[in-house]
Each structure stands twice: as structure tokens, then as C-alpha cells.
Design a protein around this motif. Structure first.
Motif, short mmCIF file in Angstrom:
data_model
loop_
_atom_site.label_atom_id
_atom_site.label_comp_id
_atom_site.label_asym_id
_atom_site.label_seq_id
_atom_site.Cartn_x
_atom_site.Cartn_y
_atom_site.Cartn_z
N LEU A 7 43.40 29.49 24.26
CA LEU A 7 44.61 30.28 24.46
C LEU A 7 44.28 31.75 24.67
N THR A 8 43.30 32.26 23.89
CA THR A 8 42.90 33.66 24.06
C THR A 8 42.36 33.90 25.47
N GLY A 9 41.52 32.97 25.94
CA GLY A 9 40.96 33.11 27.27
C GLY A 9 42.02 33.15 28.35
N PHE A 10 43.00 32.27 28.26
CA PHE A 10 44.06 32.24 29.27
C PHE A 10 44.99 33.45 29.13
N ASN A 11 45.20 33.91 27.90
CA ASN A 11 46.10 35.05 27.68
C ASN A 11 45.54 36.35 28.25
N VAL A 12 44.21 36.47 28.34
CA VAL A 12 43.63 37.70 28.90
C VAL A 12 43.35 37.56 30.39
N GLY A 13 43.84 36.47 30.99
CA GLY A 13 43.74 36.36 32.44
C GLY A 13 42.69 35.41 32.96
N GLY A 14 42.14 34.54 32.09
CA GLY A 14 41.17 33.57 32.55
C GLY A 14 41.82 32.47 33.37
N ASP A 15 41.06 31.92 34.32
CA ASP A 15 41.56 30.84 35.17
C ASP A 15 41.07 29.47 34.71
N ASP A 16 39.94 29.45 34.00
CA ASP A 16 39.42 28.19 33.47
C ASP A 16 38.45 28.51 32.34
N TYR A 17 38.00 27.45 31.64
CA TYR A 17 37.23 27.62 30.41
C TYR A 17 36.21 26.50 30.34
N ILE A 18 34.91 26.81 30.32
CA ILE A 18 33.86 25.80 30.24
C ILE A 18 33.11 25.97 28.93
N VAL A 19 33.06 24.89 28.14
CA VAL A 19 32.42 24.94 26.83
C VAL A 19 30.95 24.56 26.95
N LYS A 20 30.09 25.38 26.35
CA LYS A 20 28.66 25.09 26.30
C LYS A 20 28.39 23.99 25.27
N PRO A 21 27.37 23.13 25.46
CA PRO A 21 26.53 23.02 26.67
C PRO A 21 27.29 22.31 27.78
#
Length: 225
Positions: free
Chosen positions: A92-106
Motif C-alpha cells: 500500500l505504501t508503494g502504491f500510495n507514493v506513486g508506484g506502478d508495480d511491486y516485485i518481492v525479492k528474491p
């Protein structure tokens, strides 16, 4: 795609930067890298089609960099976050600051490539095509409000940018000072033709060798030849 997407990888892990740069270049992308958010923010970010951005870095975090891009620099370049943290709150934080997608490591390179292509495709469908004015190495991006000479950013004020865009759109045609005033300055601001001359003089210096293309003619105004 009928162009080569230019992607910036921002991550403080050297090994990961090198892995991403090698593999994504092999997939046909043009890749630049930065080891910190601070280094990335010093670049001409308007020239990139997408940013792969690590969240947890020394100094500025990826979230903070994204916030600066969206709010201060007003850039809408797509951002995909890379992170070891995949909780709902992190997403949610990532999308709230303007992210378009989120990839979790690894993650696998195949996953990164698929995500990149999906975001780029989505961007071409939802965003207006960039309107570019170009003369030689001088380039104005009307949508992004950016100017570059040989891919190096040129810092123009809003008025200087608007004047240059007006002249470049009307190449070969003289635009009178009165017309420039009426188009560039709002009616509630008291300005004179001298304001036009001062801005033109500053503009000529900033665009270097292309400044000579802005011709002034008494009684006719200015023209970009």
C-alpha cells in the motif's frame, strides 16, 4: 514495441545491479544503473521509460525518491519497486507514493521482464503520447515540460519554455511581441514588451548554439529559423 525502452535500475546492491543490467540488456532494454536514490535524482529522469527502484537503501529510501519524483519533480515515469518486504502495508505504501508495480525479492529475471513489459504496455494505452519538438539536438517534450540538448537537461523557467515551444511550433514564422505577451503572460499581470526581450535573451544563452536560431526583427517580433 517500435522503440527501445530505456530503464534505470536504482539499487545499492552492486551484484543485483549487475545481474539486472546484464539480463535486461539481453532482453533488448537499454539499461542505466544508479547505486543510490541521491545518484538517481541527479540524472535526467524524464529520459527514462521506467525505473526499477529498490525500497531499502542507505540514505534516501525508494519510497522517498518516488515521492520526490511525483510531488516535486512532477514526473510520471512508471516505477516498479524492488523489495525484500512484501506485507500488505508495504504494498500500500508503494502504491500510495506513486508506484506502478511491486516485485518481492528474491525474484526471477523472467518475472521482472514480464512485469516491465506489462507496465510499459499499460502506460502506452493510458497515457497521452509525448509531443516532441525537435531541431537537431535540441528537444522539447511538451507533455513533460522538459528541454534537452544532446540528451543533456536544460533548465528553463516556465516562461522561457513556453516562449521556446511557441517559436518552435511556428518555425519560420515571425511572432510579434504583442502576440507572445498575450499567449504567454496572463491578462492580470502587468508586463511590457521588454519582458519578452529579457526572456528571449536568457533563453538564447541557455540553449547555446541553438540560440542563434531565434531571430529578432524590428516591427515583426521573433522567429525560430
Amino acid at each position: 514495441m517500435d522503440y527501445t525502452p530505456k530503464i534505470l535500475v536504482v539499487d545499492d546492491e552492486k551484484d543485483l545491479r549487475e545481474i539486472l543490467q546484464f539480463n535486461l540488456s539481453s532482453e533488448g532494454f537499454e539499461i542505466d544503473v544508479a547505486s543510490s536514490a541521491e545518484e538517481a535524482l541527479s540524472l535526467s529522469l524524464e529520459n527514462y521509460h521506467l525505473i526499477l527502484l529498490d525500497v531499502m537503501m542507505g540514505g534516501l529510501s525508494g519510497y522517498k525518491m518516488a515521492d520526490i519524483l511525483r510531488k516535486e519533480k512532477e514526473l510520471d515515469v512508471p516505477i516498479i519497486f524492488l523489495t525484500a518486504k512484501g506485507s500488505e502495508n508495504d504494498l500500500l505504501t508503494g502504491f500510495n507514493v506513486g508506484g506502478d508495480d511491486y516485485i518481492v525479492k528474491p525474484f526471477s529475471i523472467k518475472e521482472v521482464v514480464v512485469r516491465i513489459k506489462a507496465v510499459l504496455k499499460r502506460g502506452t494505452m493510458t497515457k497521452k503520447p509525448s509531443t516532441i519538438l525537435e531541431v537537431g539536438g535540441l528537444q522539447l517534450d511538451i507533455n513533460r515540460k522538459s528541454a534537452t540538448i544532446d540528451n543533456e537537461a536544460v533548465k528553463l523557467t516556465r516562461k522561457e519554455f513556453e516562449i521556446l515551444a511557441l517559436l518552435m511550433k511556428n518555425r519560420g514564422k515571425y511572432i510579434s511581441r504583442d502576440e507572445i505577451l498575450s499567449r504567454i503572460w496572463s491578462d492580470d499581470v502587468i508586463v511590457t514588451e521588454r519582458n519578452v526581450d529579457v526572456n528571449i535573451a536568457r533563453l538564447r544563452k541557455k540553449i547555446k548554439e541553438y540560440g542563434a536560431a531565434i531571430k529578432g526583427r524590428s516591427g515583426y517580433g521573433y522567429c525560430f529559423e
